[in-house]
Design an enzyme around this catalytic site. Structure first.
Site, PDB file in Angstrom:
ATOM      1  N   TYR A 145      23.995  -1.648  12.792  1.00 21.16           N
ATOM      2  CA  TYR A 145      25.400  -1.418  12.553  1.00 21.16           C
ATOM      3  C   TYR A 145      26.188  -2.812  12.362  1.00 21.16           C
ATOM      4  O   TYR A 145      25.808  -3.619  13.327  1.00 21.16           O
ATOM      5  CB  TYR A 145      26.239  -0.650  13.425  1.00 21.16           C
ATOM      6  CG  TYR A 145      27.602  -0.335  13.418  1.00 21.16           C
ATOM      7  CD1 TYR A 145      27.899   0.734  12.383  1.00 21.16           C
ATOM      8  CD2 TYR A 145      28.550  -1.060  14.176  1.00 21.16           C
ATOM      9  CE1 TYR A 145      29.397   0.890  12.373  1.00 21.16           C
ATOM     10  CE2 TYR A 145      29.578  -0.648  13.924  1.00 21.16           C
ATOM     11  CZ  TYR A 145      30.073   0.151  12.965  1.00 21.16           C
ATOM     12  OH  TYR A 145      31.647   0.469  12.749  1.00 21.16           O
ATOM     13  N   ASP A 240      23.447 -10.840  12.362  1.00 16.54           N
ATOM     14  CA  ASP A 240      24.638 -10.363  12.830  1.00 16.54           C
ATOM     15  C   ASP A 240      24.422 -10.571  14.466  1.00 16.54           C
ATOM     16  O   ASP A 240      23.910  -9.800  15.064  1.00 16.54           O
ATOM     17  CB  ASP A 240      24.687  -9.040  12.330  1.00 16.54           C
ATOM     18  CG  ASP A 240      25.873  -8.056  13.226  1.00 16.54           C
ATOM     19  OD1 ASP A 240      26.588  -8.644  14.021  1.00 16.54           O
ATOM     20  OD2 ASP A 240      26.338  -7.087  12.833  1.00 16.54           O
ATOM     21  N   LYS A 268      33.545 -10.298  19.122  1.00 15.04           N
ATOM     22  CA  LYS A 268      33.346 -10.104  20.710  1.00 15.04           C
ATOM     23  C   LYS A 268      33.671 -11.212  21.623  1.00 15.04           C
ATOM     24  O   LYS A 268      34.651 -11.721  21.986  1.00 15.04           O
ATOM     25  CB  LYS A 268      31.939  -9.322  20.979  1.00 15.04           C
ATOM     26  CG  LYS A 268      32.017  -8.073  20.098  1.00 15.04           C
ATOM     27  CD  LYS A 268      30.975  -7.016  20.400  1.00 15.04           C
ATOM     28  CE  LYS A 268      30.591  -5.953  19.593  1.00 15.04           C
ATOM     29  NZ  LYS A 268      31.496  -4.862  19.784  1.00 15.04           N
TER      30      LYS A 268
HETATM   31  N1  HOZ Z   1      31.334   0.501  17.126  1.00 15.17           N
HETATM   32  C1  HOZ Z   1      31.844  -0.287  18.392  1.00 15.17           C
HETATM   33  C2  HOZ Z   1      30.446  -0.021  19.461  1.00 15.17           C
HETATM   34  N2  HOZ Z   1      29.214  -0.353  18.695  1.00 15.17           N
HETATM   35  C3  HOZ Z   1      33.010   0.235  19.172  1.00 15.17           C
HETATM   36  C4  HOZ Z   1      33.008   1.754  19.503  1.00 15.17           C
HETATM   37  C5  HOZ Z   1      34.501   2.119  19.978  1.00 15.17           C
HETATM   38  O1  HOZ Z   1      35.218   1.564  20.298  1.00 15.17           O
HETATM   39  O2  HOZ Z   1      34.741   3.301  19.997  1.00 15.17           O
END
Ligand code: HOZ
Length: 431
Positions: A145, A240, A268
């Site tokens: 992702y 990434d 992050k």
């Molecule tokens: N997409 C992020 C986790 N891999 C954040 C998910 C969230 O804050 O709901």
């Protein structure tokens, strides 16, 4: 008796105002059959919800809180900068300082641009790669992702995997026609696709340690093959490192596995818990970014002073001798304890770990790609999640997310977590 009434009331209000009641899908907790709790405050390894319930937190804001919540050095730095103002939309000394720190830590990064999120970093990196190579097609890997930009919503991990959807309406087919998604850790498929199409590939983007399909380490030779093949065909290799940067080691996964990508993306940790992303790479590539070059990318809040101060304060703590060694020790303690708990309760489980990123899959086969991760028993995971939650352990509410250990997790926290896991798993095996 614990109550969750204040959270329930807030969620009811939120559902009328915000899609699904949340500002990011996974936290709605749907895949584990729950409603979210609303967080009142956080300190060290602990979260406290609106009803006063306390949790040992293994989400850590999905990765940034490597020092634990509200670390005094970070809150102090934020407080000091607040006195200067909150946003200038003009250059500030702190941007130069954080750029120097990241470039010092990551030799493959010679120039860097600060942005506001990991999504912004990866989508900008792809634009640069396309601009530099004059090619359109990108390769990503199933279950990775890279944020929610159009080009990446193909066989994606994280929330896309959690919701069990293939992609997203609203993404033009003409855009995703330029994205090839291949199985993670599958060298043969990758090499044969490059042989056929390498000349038209602008970039290969990868999570060097996948953290959005649960936690999946790179197989031996996977990252080095990506490096060799991209170099051979003139494609750019993008790491990434939004999750892994400054997490699996100070210099990120590229330091751990000794690979120099062409472009690196961060987020992050570099924002110390504030909304920050960054992308950087070789000088000849990054000099193509506006205003030095023609590839356009901009942002009003990019390089925001408060966010830069939080990032700098965090990185300074990480540089202290022994930081990663201590984190490794407590992360290993957790992973070994979970393994023992699974064995003791006769649970089919796979625990993957790289540094302080851990994944527990409820499956009976090794997990080295997205297809393997999907063999996990999702109903059993949901039940496990709920049992851990009841015991005050705050895990990512999805089989397809990683768990993050911070420096604030004490041996006591970790042992309590292992004890809770043993109880939860033994209750599940009775049924
Ligand atoms: N997409 C992020 C986790 N891999 C954040 C998910 C969230 O804050 O709901």
């Amino acid at each position: 008796m614990k109550t969750y009434q204040k959270s329930a009331d807030l969620f009811e209000r939120a559902k009328h105002l915000i899609p699904g009641g949340v500002n990011s899908p996974v936290r709605a907790c749907r895949s584990v059959g729950m409603s979210p709790v609303f967080i009142e405050k956080a300190m060290g390894s602990k979260l406290v919800d609106a009803d006063g319930n306390e949790y040992i937190d293994y989400i850590g804001s999905w990765g940034p809180m490597i020092l634990g919540h509200a670390h005094p050095a970070v809150t102090k730095a934020i407080g000091q900068v607040l006195k200067r103002g909150t946003s200038f939309g003009a250059p500030v000394d702190l941007e130069v300082e954080i750029a120097e720190m990241i470039i010092d830590a990551v030799p493959a990064v010679e120039k860097i641009r600060m942005v506001n999120s990991g999504t912004e970093a990866t989508m900008s990196a792809i634009r640069v790669a396309r601009g530099v190579t004059g090619r359109n097609t990108i390769i990503k890997f199933d279950g990775c992702y890279h944020g929610h930009a159009d080009s990446f919503l193909v066989a994606a991990g994280s929330g896309v995997a959690t919701l069990g959807i293939a992609g997203s309406p609203g993404v033009p087919e003409t855009v995703i026609a330029h994205t090839l998604s291949l199985p993670y850790n599958d060298l043969d498929t990758f090499v044969s696709v490059m042989k056929k199409s390498g000349d038209s590939i602008a970039a290969v983007i990868v999570e060097p340690v996948a953290g959005n399909m649960g936690l999946v380490p790179p197989a031996a030779g996977f990252l080095s093959t990506l490096r060799q093949e991209t170099a051979k065909y003139g494609s750019l290799l993008i790491f990434d490192e939004v999750m892994t940067g400054f997490r699996v080691s100070y210099g990120g996964a590229q330091e751990l596995y000794d690979i120099d990508p062409d472009i690196s993306c961060f987020g992050k940790i570099v924002g110390g818990g504030l909304p920050v992303g960054a992308y950087g790479g070789r000088k000849d590539i990054m000099s193509q970014v506006a205003p030095e070059g023609p590839v356009y990318q901009a942002g009003t809040l990019s390089g925001n002073p408060i966010a830069m101060a939080a990032g700098i304060a965090t990185l300074k703590e990480l540089m202290k001798p022994g930081f990663y060694e201590a984190l490794e020790k407590s992360s290993a303690r957790l992973a070994q304890g979970l393994e023992k708990a699974a064995a003791k309760t006769g649970t089919s489980a796979v625990i993957n770990r790289v540094g302080s990123m851990v994944g527990l899959f409820l499956t009976n086969q090794p997990v080295s790609n997205f297809a393997d991760a999907k063999t996990s028993d999702l109903d059993k995971f949901a039940a496990y999640y709920r049992k851990m939650f009841q015991r005050g352990i705050y895990l990512a509410p999805s089989q397809f997310e990683a768990l993050f250990v911070s420096a604030a997790h004490s041996d006591q926290d970790i042992d309590a977590t292992i004890h809770a896991a043993e109880e939860a798993l033994s209750e599940l095996s009775i049924k």
